[in-house]
Design an enzyme around this catalytic site. Structure first.
Site, PDB file in Angstrom:
ATOM      1  N   HIS A   1      -2.083  17.781  25.206  1.00 28.53           N
ATOM      2  CA  HIS A   1      -2.939  18.691  24.426  1.00 28.53           C
ATOM      3  C   HIS A   1      -3.038  20.092  25.025  1.00 28.53           C
ATOM      4  O   HIS A   1      -3.853  20.893  24.561  1.00 28.53           O
ATOM      5  CB  HIS A   1      -4.347  18.096  24.274  1.00 28.53           C
TER       6      HIS A   1
ATOM      7  N   HIS B   1      -4.489   9.948  30.049  1.00 27.46           N
ATOM      8  CA  HIS B   1      -4.058   9.994  28.647  1.00 27.46           C
ATOM      9  C   HIS B   1      -4.596   8.835  27.800  1.00 27.46           C
ATOM     10  O   HIS B   1      -4.917   9.051  26.636  1.00 27.46           O
ATOM     11  CB  HIS B   1      -2.532  10.047  28.497  1.00 27.46           C
TER      12      HIS B   1
HETATM   13 FE   LIG Z   1      -6.490  12.934  26.728  1.00 23.42          FE
HETATM   14 FE   LIG Z   2      -3.109  13.106  26.375  1.00 20.57          FE
END
Ligand SMILES: [Fe+2]
Ligand SMILES: [Fe+2]
Length: 284
Positions: free
Chosen positions: A68, A178
């Protein structure tokens, strides 16, 4: 050296609980160095300059990220001027910013932080194993640097674990991010590298990985277009790992999970005592 690493900060709930708990964690864990993954800090998507500055003011030394990283466009120009903000090192040549850097703690001890992204079920970046290998070459642990920390931002547990073993004995710690869910496999690998597959997130766990439940559930059940996801706004929980390293060897002496906040079973390491760890004799 006492290092705290916290997983993906998601939206306001994640930022608030992290900033609220940091003073206590710094004091109780005698922290020398703090690393936080901030890839979802800005309303769930990316990070911006103002949030980075709040983090640095609060004593966070380095902010890592992941897929991101580019969600907030201002980061494209900001990241080049802020060495404490990392993006995955295996983005192709030409991507702005840096994926690793050398830092110092208050006592002048050198800490190399590397941020890298996995490729399984994710965007196909450069080979993270090759990239890490290349970065590590000039930094023998325990002589050139006192500690080396790797944030492997990846979907697949196998890829994260493989990177842990690939780096075992060469770095102080490999921790995954993540998935936003903390894994229960904190351990010191055979050659002395601390490892946990995922640190979990800093955010509201009454959610779908930090996002308000309505839209994600709708997406799974109806498979029709939905509104944009927004972060859940309930009370957050800080998730991360506490790692203690030997200044002479750079290897890990201990790793323990940290979970403090509204949900999940809370756990905070006690410096006076260590958690019991299974041994070949002691486990069945
Ligand atoms: Fe994340
Ligand atoms: Fe991520």
């Amino acid at each position: 050296m006492n290092i705290l690493f916290c997983g993906d900060v998601v939206g306001r709930s994640g930022r608030d609980i992290l900033l609220q708990q940091l003073p206590r964690l710094k004091a109780e864990l005698s922290l020398d160095f703090i690393i936080v993954n901030g890839e979802n800090a800005a309303h769930g998507f990316g990070i911006n300059k103002a949030i980075c500055q709040d983090f640095f003011k609060a004593g966070i030394d380095v902010v890592t990220t992941g897929n991101h990283i580019w969600d907030q466009r201002e980061v494209m120009s900001y990241i080049g001027s802020e060495p404490r903000l990392l993006r995955p090192a295996n983005y192709p040549d030409g991507a702005p910013g840096r994926g690793h850097a050398l830092y110092q703690d208050q006592r002048g001890r050198k800490v190399l932080v590397i941020n890298v992204m996995g490729r399984l079920f994710m965007e196909s970046l450069d080979d993270p194993f090759k990239v890490v290998d290349h970065i590590l070459k000039p930094y023998p642990l325990g002589s050139a640097v006192q500690a080396i920390f790797i944030d492997i931002h990846a979907e697949a547990t196998s890829e994260k674990m493989a990177l842990g073993h690939f780096c075992d004995g060469r770095v102080s710690c490999v921790v995954g991010t993540h998935s936003h869910i903390p894994t229960a496999d904190a351990q010191i690998l055979p050659k002395g590298t601390a490892y946990q597959t995922d640190a979990g997130m800093c955010g509201d766990y009454n959610s779908v990985i930090g996002m308000d439940k309505v839209v994600p559930v709708h997406r799974f059940t109806r498979k029709t277009p939905t509104e944009r996801m927004i972060p859940a706004l309930g009370d957050g929980t800080v998730c991360g790992v506490f790692v203690q390293t030997d200044d002479h060897t750079g290897l890990a002496l201990r790793i323990e999970p940290v979970r403090i906040g509204a949900r999940l079973i809370n756990t905070i390491p006690c410096l006076g005592e260590e958690l019991p760890v299974g041994t070949a004799e002691g486990t069945s």
